[in-house]
Enzyme design. Structure first.
Site, mmCIF file in Angstrom:
data_model
loop_
_atom_site.group_PDB
_atom_site.id
_atom_site.type_symbol
_atom_site.label_atom_id
_atom_site.label_comp_id
_atom_site.label_asym_id
_atom_site.label_seq_id
_atom_site.Cartn_x
_atom_site.Cartn_y
_atom_site.Cartn_z
ATOM 1 N N GLY A 2 -30.188 31.775 -1.878
ATOM 2 C CA GLY A 2 -28.722 31.811 -1.826
ATOM 3 C C GLY A 2 -28.078 33.159 -2.079
ATOM 4 N N HIS A 18 -30.558 36.912 10.267
ATOM 5 C CA HIS A 18 -32.016 37.026 10.409
ATOM 6 C C HIS A 18 -32.437 38.412 9.917
ATOM 7 C CE1 HIS A 18 -35.908 35.931 12.091
ATOM 8 N NE2 HIS A 18 -36.003 37.182 12.492
HETATM 9 C C1 GRF Z 1 -32.549 36.029 4.369
HETATM 10 O O1 GRF Z 1 -33.505 37.039 4.473
HETATM 11 C C2 GRF Z 1 -32.031 35.635 5.716
HETATM 12 O O2 GRF Z 1 -32.014 36.695 6.627
HETATM 13 C C3 GRF Z 1 -33.014 34.603 6.175
HETATM 14 O O3 GRF Z 1 -33.367 33.896 5.007
HETATM 15 C C4 GRF Z 1 -33.155 34.727 3.865
HETATM 16 C C5 GRF Z 1 -32.245 33.983 2.954
HETATM 17 O O4 GRF Z 1 -32.081 34.654 1.742
HETATM 18 N N1 GRF Z 1 -32.470 33.770 7.211
HETATM 19 P P1 GRF Z 1 -31.003 34.137 0.693
HETATM 20 O O5 GRF Z 1 -31.319 32.672 0.444
HETATM 21 O O6 GRF Z 1 -29.652 34.318 1.303
HETATM 22 O O7 GRF Z 1 -31.204 34.969 -0.534
#
Ligand code: GRF
Length: 207
Positions: free
Chosen positions: A14, A111
């Site tokens: 998150g 991503h």
């Molecule tokens: C991020 O690296 C995002 O690009 C990918 O999943 C990860 C999520 O990280 N889709 P977080 O849960 O927002 O810390």
């Protein structure tokens, strides 16, 4: 004008959710994160929502027979909070054509690579593949979600150099910092009605 209502869907840590909440609270972005929806009951994102005082709901996909039932429940929650823009932030479920169509050009994903390169991979595997490929730059991409995974129209990208001494972990840390800048930027452009989608291309109006 009322603020743009944003809903975030997450499955894990998150940190992007938190970055979006903080940026929309602090900066000149006419948007507010109104609800967090997670599909994993112990997702760490829930604790962040509590600390940030954002309503959060767990909708465990395993409790729904069909994908469409789960997604309808998500839509109902988002509607309750008057959400117009959905931000996927580490949401580990593929959305069906029903959801994509319902929120066409109103659902974004982030991503951790420069798409279309390294699409389809997740988490640390992305950064491992980047290093193994010998690429000199990496970064992150915010894109609208389409029926095809990691292939929707690209809104914002931020780049960083890949250093010779980088490991997948060190690269992940630096890319994540860029993610926390890129996502609020994409939401800001959306909230200002500046994103024009034509086919796979997004033009940023007034830039
Ligand atoms: C991020 O690296 C995002 O690009 C990918 O999943 C990860 C999520 O990280 N889709 P977080 O849960 O927002 O810390």
């Amino acid at each position: 004008m009322p603020k743009l209502g944003v809903g975030v869907l997450a499955s894990g840590r998150g940190s992007n959710f938190e970055a979006l909440v903080k940026a929309t609270r602090k900066e000149a972005i006419d948007a507010e994160v109104r609800v967090l929806v997670v599909n994993v009951p112990d997702a760490a994102a829930l604790k962040r929502a509590e600390a940030l005082d954002i309503p959060a709901v767990v909708l465990d996909h395993r409790e729904y027979g069909r994908r469409s039932e789960f997604e309808k429940a998500v839509v109902a929650r988002l509607n309750q909070h008057d959400v117009r823009l959905v931000c996927l932030a580490g949401f580990m479920r593929i959305l069906s054509p029903f959801f994509v169509e319902h929120y066409r050009n109103h659902v974004m994903n982030i991503h951790p690579s420069l798409l279309p390169a390294f699409g389809g991979l997740q988490g640390i595997d992305v950064h491992r593949a980047v290093i193994e490929s010998g690429a000199k730059v990496s970064g992150c991409t915010v894109h609208f979600v389409s029926e095809e995974v990691d292939a929707g129209p690209i809104i914002v990208q931020r780049t960083i150099p890949v250093r010779e001494e980088d490991t997948p972990d060190s690269l992940a840390v630096r890319v994540l910092l860029e993610e926390h800048r890129a996502y609020p930027e994409a939401v800001r452009l959306f909230s200002e009605n500046r994103l024009k989608v034509e086919g796979r291309r997004v033009s940023v109006l007034g830039s």
